[in-house]
Design a protein around this motif. Sequence first.
Motif, PDB file in Angstrom:
ATOM      1  N   ALA A   1     -11.194 -30.571 -17.946  1.00 11.19           N
ATOM      2  CA  ALA A   1     -12.395 -30.430 -18.786  1.00 11.19           C
ATOM      3  C   ALA A   1     -12.072 -29.829 -20.149  1.00 11.19           C
ATOM      4  O   ALA A   1     -12.765 -30.099 -21.133  1.00 11.19           O
TER       5      ALA A   1
ATOM      6  N   GLN B   1     -16.722 -39.542 -20.703  1.00 14.66           N
ATOM      7  CA  GLN B   1     -15.658 -38.550 -20.735  1.00 14.66           C
ATOM      8  C   GLN B   1     -14.310 -39.242 -20.898  1.00 14.66           C
ATOM      9  O   GLN B   1     -14.020 -40.202 -20.190  1.00 14.66           O
TER      10      GLN B   1
ATOM     11  N   SER C   1     -17.911 -28.239 -22.056  1.00  6.25           N
ATOM     12  CA  SER C   1     -16.733 -28.224 -21.181  1.00  6.25           C
ATOM     13  C   SER C   1     -16.552 -26.921 -20.411  1.00  6.25           C
ATOM     14  O   SER C   1     -15.624 -26.808 -19.616  1.00  6.25           O
TER      15      SER C   1
END
Length: 196
Positions: free
Chosen positions: A75, A89, A154
Amino acid sequence: AIDASSASEPSLELLDTVVPGRIPPSYAQQRLWFLNQFDPASPAYNMPVAVRVGAADDPAMVLTALRDVIERHEALRTYYPSDDDGPRQVVRPTDTVLVEVPERTVSERDLDSAVAAAAAEGFDVSAEVPIRATLLNVHESGDTVVVVVVHHISMDGWSVDPLVRDFAFAHASRAAGHAPTWPRLRAQYGQYAVWN
């Protein structure tokens, strides 16, 4: 009902989630992405963390420890470009993240304002990974303050402790002359976003 649910076995379904080629953002990330695209210059959702390390530490070793953490947590190296289906993503390779980390010398008196300045710059999460680092060398003590700023897309408030803990472990490992030996994470956030 609460007693009955707490006695049940936790589901491990998340751990079996297969991540597709196009990873959608979670619902919370979709909201944060929209807010970010409305005003990418805003630092409103920045989450800064500052860690002081010793004067004897080599800045290159400190950055290696930070990259160890980024490698461990996908992340932290994920950005969110948009296509015809909306945001998605994209996980970048570790060696493409934090390639240039500014380093400067500050006085102890100016340290707080230097940390605040590092945290005040916004991110465009559609074009760049939402993590930034700055090394502040404190003139009087010779210590280095590692300032890490992560956008909330994130990282959440619960993630600050694991971030600092993993950095401390990686830093101690690198200071001892080796890479951190930690178990592989059982799941990454991309799996959660797909599973959720």
